[in-house]
Scaffold this motif. Structure first.
Motif, mmCIF file in Angstrom:
data_model
loop_
_atom_site.group_PDB
_atom_site.id
_atom_site.type_symbol
_atom_site.label_atom_id
_atom_site.label_comp_id
_atom_site.label_asym_id
_atom_site.label_seq_id
_atom_site.Cartn_x
_atom_site.Cartn_y
_atom_site.Cartn_z
ATOM 1 N N LEU A 385 0.800 -1.019 -0.257
ATOM 2 C CA LEU A 385 0.012 0.121 0.142
ATOM 3 C C LEU A 385 0.826 0.981 0.238
ATOM 4 N N ASN A 386 2.375 1.053 -0.686
ATOM 5 C CA ASN A 386 2.707 2.230 0.630
ATOM 6 C C ASN A 386 3.864 1.266 -0.941
ATOM 7 N N PRO A 387 4.374 1.350 -2.116
ATOM 8 C CA PRO A 387 5.261 0.328 -2.781
ATOM 9 C C PRO A 387 6.873 1.040 -2.723
ATOM 10 N N TYR A 388 6.383 3.001 -2.784
ATOM 11 C CA TYR A 388 7.742 3.038 -3.159
ATOM 12 C C TYR A 388 8.585 4.018 -2.005
ATOM 13 N N ALA A 389 8.111 3.343 -0.707
ATOM 14 C CA ALA A 389 8.486 4.120 0.134
ATOM 15 C C ALA A 389 10.004 3.056 0.784
ATOM 16 N N GLY A 390 11.249 3.688 1.567
ATOM 17 C CA GLY A 390 12.617 2.496 2.035
ATOM 18 C C GLY A 390 12.862 1.290 1.057
ATOM 19 N N MET A 543 2.119 -0.183 -13.399
ATOM 20 C CA MET A 543 0.748 -0.204 -11.796
ATOM 21 C C MET A 543 0.308 0.743 -12.427
ATOM 22 N N LYS A 544 -1.089 0.895 -12.064
ATOM 23 C CA LYS A 544 -2.006 1.735 -12.766
ATOM 24 C C LYS A 544 -2.472 1.689 -11.169
ATOM 25 N N ILE A 545 -2.577 2.733 -10.990
ATOM 26 C CA ILE A 545 -2.666 3.915 -9.765
ATOM 27 C C ILE A 545 -3.898 5.038 -9.874
ATOM 28 N N THR A 546 -4.948 4.888 -8.478
ATOM 29 C CA THR A 546 -6.107 5.398 -8.284
ATOM 30 C C THR A 546 -5.789 5.917 -7.739
ATOM 31 N N LYS A 547 -6.221 7.351 -6.911
ATOM 32 C CA LYS A 547 -6.825 7.724 -6.071
ATOM 33 C C LYS A 547 -7.589 8.177 -5.248
ATOM 34 N N THR A 548 -7.297 7.453 -4.048
ATOM 35 C CA THR A 548 -8.904 7.276 -3.261
ATOM 36 C C THR A 548 -8.678 8.466 -2.671
ATOM 37 N N GLY A 549 -8.444 9.025 -2.220
ATOM 38 C CA GLY A 549 -8.556 10.049 -1.311
ATOM 39 C C GLY A 549 -6.633 11.162 -1.112
ATOM 40 N N GLU A 550 -6.881 12.086 -0.267
ATOM 41 C CA GLU A 550 -6.089 13.783 -0.375
ATOM 42 C C GLU A 550 -4.375 13.046 -1.154
ATOM 43 N N ASN A 551 -3.841 12.311 0.370
ATOM 44 C CA ASN A 551 -2.460 11.270 -0.618
ATOM 45 C C ASN A 551 -2.910 9.817 -0.105
ATOM 46 N N PHE A 553 -3.994 6.126 -1.628
ATOM 47 C CA PHE A 553 -3.874 5.491 -3.732
ATOM 48 C C PHE A 553 -4.132 4.221 -3.202
ATOM 49 N N SER A 554 -4.859 3.440 -4.606
ATOM 50 C CA SER A 554 -4.837 2.410 -4.922
ATOM 51 C C SER A 554 -3.790 1.627 -5.875
ATOM 52 N N TYR A 555 -3.252 0.362 -5.721
ATOM 53 C CA TYR A 555 -2.560 0.128 -6.518
ATOM 54 C C TYR A 555 -2.779 -0.824 -7.265
ATOM 55 N N THR A 556 -2.515 -1.566 -8.469
ATOM 56 C CA THR A 556 -2.770 -2.043 -9.481
ATOM 57 C C THR A 556 -2.597 -2.909 -10.844
ATOM 58 N N ARG A 557 -1.379 -4.355 -10.322
ATOM 59 C CA ARG A 557 -0.732 -4.293 -11.694
ATOM 60 C C ARG A 557 -1.228 -4.352 -12.913
ATOM 61 N N PHE A 558 -1.242 -4.222 -14.172
ATOM 62 C CA PHE A 558 -1.473 -4.843 -14.656
ATOM 63 C C PHE A 558 -0.394 -5.382 -16.658
ATOM 64 N N VAL A 559 -1.030 -5.758 -17.687
ATOM 65 C CA VAL A 559 -0.505 -6.105 -18.311
ATOM 66 C C VAL A 559 -0.355 -5.122 -19.746
ATOM 67 N N VAL A 560 0.903 -3.805 -19.442
ATOM 68 C CA VAL A 560 1.093 -3.847 -20.329
ATOM 69 C C VAL A 560 0.702 -4.283 -21.909
ATOM 70 N N GLY A 561 2.005 -4.591 -22.771
ATOM 71 C CA GLY A 561 1.621 -5.465 -23.808
ATOM 72 C C GLY A 561 2.073 -6.546 -23.443
#
Length: 592
Positions: A385-390, A543-551, A553-561
């Motif tokens: 839920l916080n994939p880019y931290a640390g 990674m398809k990212i949807t904004k769910t609030g002020e700060n 997000f939800s994260y959904t993996r998807f096939v680009v190609g």
């Protein structure tokens, strides 16, 4: 020989129909300069060696593929935003599996960019051979020039061979100029890559005591000239290829032993003589790795950059801002295309900094064939839920992600759905993966942010050594020690002690190699020599990212190609059909 003294000697050569052969004429078309004149004039002798270097300009790497794409856009680490363009660009044509003996998508139609290396590099080898045949009796300005020029031409010839062999497979080692009347069909290809590696070792043994051949270039006017450092890395690379699964089907450990020993010797000799070491600026802390790719090579007896072994001579990014225009993101305001965007596969490869543990299981990172179900490594500390931290600091130096700060345009990158730089499949200015490129692009500068692209650097020795040591003896302390300089420079803990099998360590080192060398044209050849193309190149995800609030997000993996260039025949590029017409069908690579 100074690089600014260039004599083209127009008319001295003619290039035959076969790319591998040049005819050396006794007299030029205007009748004024004979080849005897060339070798009797010190300046023209030096100029002839300069002409042998010119083939290098046909492929300078970096963002010079059509159109302004990096070669690693055809790997699982990056996906180019030109994937849907109607024109025959490197990305969309490669993804469709369009490579044939008559068409190579990685060739740019403009000769000044990344073009036909098969023809150019064989011509370069021919020039080196002509030079080496004549240098012993040629006139030179200083007594030491002859020894240096001779050794330099041998390194240059070896460089051309390595580039050809990693792309097309082992090529015959030709050390004499081939005359026009030669029966080219009688030339036989080597039966193994070990012959190429042995050739590289023999060349090193001949030149290692040539004092006139420098360990590094210390004058800017000599930038691009060959050195002992280049030869040592070529020797390490060639033996690594010879030992790898593509060419070592019987897993002969003696080949891995040579790879380890050659690489270890290279580290020891260069650390002592050339004073090579990984670039590190203590004042920059964790930004040292990022800054290295924004720093151009400097030339002196005590350079700031002691890591670079070979750097591009030119880059259009430096001249007219193409790194901004062609590899930027919409929030920059002037970006023409997103370019080569990092994939989720690359993002998943960066470890967690605090624990030093992988995010996903190295040997089996995904539970499904679509890469949509990650296999998380226990105890890493990763938060989906916080994939880019640390993450590993090299992640922040390589990838622009949702929420990343870019000081050039002074914005926080918005890759979420509806964000200023969000996913958009109909506009090549937007990412296809949910990420943008940071490496090699100075985020502090909005105009002309590009830097010279690194072709060879000292860090590769450590990666080569760790790989060879693991294949020989498994995940011993020697493997971790080999990787220690790279991990330390990145401000990362040592390789986890919990990796206890050779197979798991192999997967970990392959991941580590991708993280360290991303965008440096290593992954293209690595997955081939490891013979894992069918596992890495079938598809890429984002990674398809949807904004769910002020700060939030939800994260959904998807096939680009999905891609069509992963079958076994793609392990080697086909020999151009124009060459096969001269050399015979036995020269062609399997499947073509």
């Amino acid at each position: 020989m100074k690089k600014q003294i260039i004599y083209t000697l127009i008319g001295t050569f003619i290039l035959l129909g076969t790319g591998g052969c040049r005819k050396y004429l006794d007299i030029t078309p205007d009748g004024r300069i004979t080849m005897g004149n060339v070798w009797s004039d010190p300046k023209m002798t030096a100029a002839y060696l300069n002409t042998a270097y010119q083939a290098m300009t046909v492929n300078q790497g970096g963002e010079r593929y059509f159109t302004y794409a990096f070669l690693e856009g055809i790997t699982d680490l990056f996906h180019d935003s030109d994937d849907l363009e109607p024109d025959p660009l490197v990305a969309n044509m490669w993804y469709r599996g369009s490579l044939t003996p008559s068409y190579d998508p990685t060739h740019h139609f403009a000769a000044t960019r990344n073009g036909d290396v098969y023809t150019a590099y064989w011509a370069g080898i021919r020039s080196c051979n002509v030079f080496l045949k004549n240098i012993d009796h040629a006139a030179v300005d200083y007594p030491g020039d002859r020894a240096r020029f001779k050794a330099e031409a041998k390194v240059l010839r070896a460089w051309y061979y390595m580039q050809l062999c990693r792309k097309y497979g082992p090529m015959p080692v030709v050390k004499e100029p081939i005359e026009i009347q030669a029966e080219f069909a009688k030339l036989k290809r080597p039966s193994s890559f070990q012959e190429i590696a042995d050739y590289m070792n023999e060349e090193w043994q001949e030149m290692k005591n040539v004092q006139e051949l420098p360990w590094r270039i210390t004058l800017a006017t000599e930038k691009g000239r060959m050195t002992k450092a280049v030869m040592l890395l070529l020797r390490s690379q060639a033996q690594l290829f010879a030992a790898s699964p593509l060419y070592n089907k019987e897993n002969d450990l003696g080949k891995w032993e040579k790879a380890r020993d050659y690489t270890k010797e290279g580290i020891e000799l260069l650390s002592t003589n050339g004073k090579y070491q990984l670039y590190h600026d203590a004042s920059l802390g964790e930004s040292s790795f990022e800054n290295y790719f924004l720093t151009n090579q400097d030339f002196s007896a005590f350079p700031r950059d002691k890591e670079t072994i070979m750097e591009n001579q030119t880059t259009e990014s430096m001249v007219n801002g193409f790194a901004t225009l062609m590899n930027g993101f919409p929030q920059r305001g002037i970006s023409e295309k997103a370019g080569s965007c990092p994939t989720q596969e690359l993002v998943d490869m960066f470890d967690m900094q605090a624990t030093g543990l992988p995010v996903l299981e190295p040997a089996k990172p995904y539970l499904d064939n679509k890469h949509l179900q990650p296999s998380y490594y226990t105890g890493s500390g990763y938060d989906p839920l916080n994939p880019y931290a640390g993450r590993d600091p090299r992640f922040y130096a390589t990838v622009l992600y949702n929420g990343a700060y870019s000081p050039g345009p002074a914005v926080f990158v918005e890759t979420y759905i509806g964000g200023a730089s969000g996913l958009k499949s109909t506009d090549r200015r937007h990412t296809r993966t949910g990420y943008y490129l940071r490496k090699f692009i100075n985020q502090d500068v909005q105009i002309n942010p590009g830097t010279y692209w690194k072709r060879m650097r000292f860090a590769e020795f450590y990666l080569n050594l760790a790989e060879a040591e693991n294949e020989l003896n498994g995940p011993t302390e020697a493997v971790r020690k080999a990787m220690e300089p790279i991990r330390t420079r990145a401000h990362m803990p040592a390789i986890p002690a919990g990796i206890s099998s050779k197979e798991e360590m192999r997967a970990y080192l392959q991941k580590e190699r991708s993280v360290e060398l991303a965008l440096e044209e290593q992954r293209v050849w690595d997955v081939r020599r490891w013979k894992i193309l069918d596992k890495t190149d079938k598809l890429v995800t984002g990674m398809k990212i949807t904004k769910t609030g002020e700060n939030t997000f939800s994260y959904t993996r998807f096939v680009v190609g999905e891609r069509q260039s992963w079958a076994d025949k793609f392990l080697l590029f086909p020999i151009p059909e124009t060459e096969i017409a001269v050399l015979g069908a036995t020269w062609q690579n399997p499947g073509w």
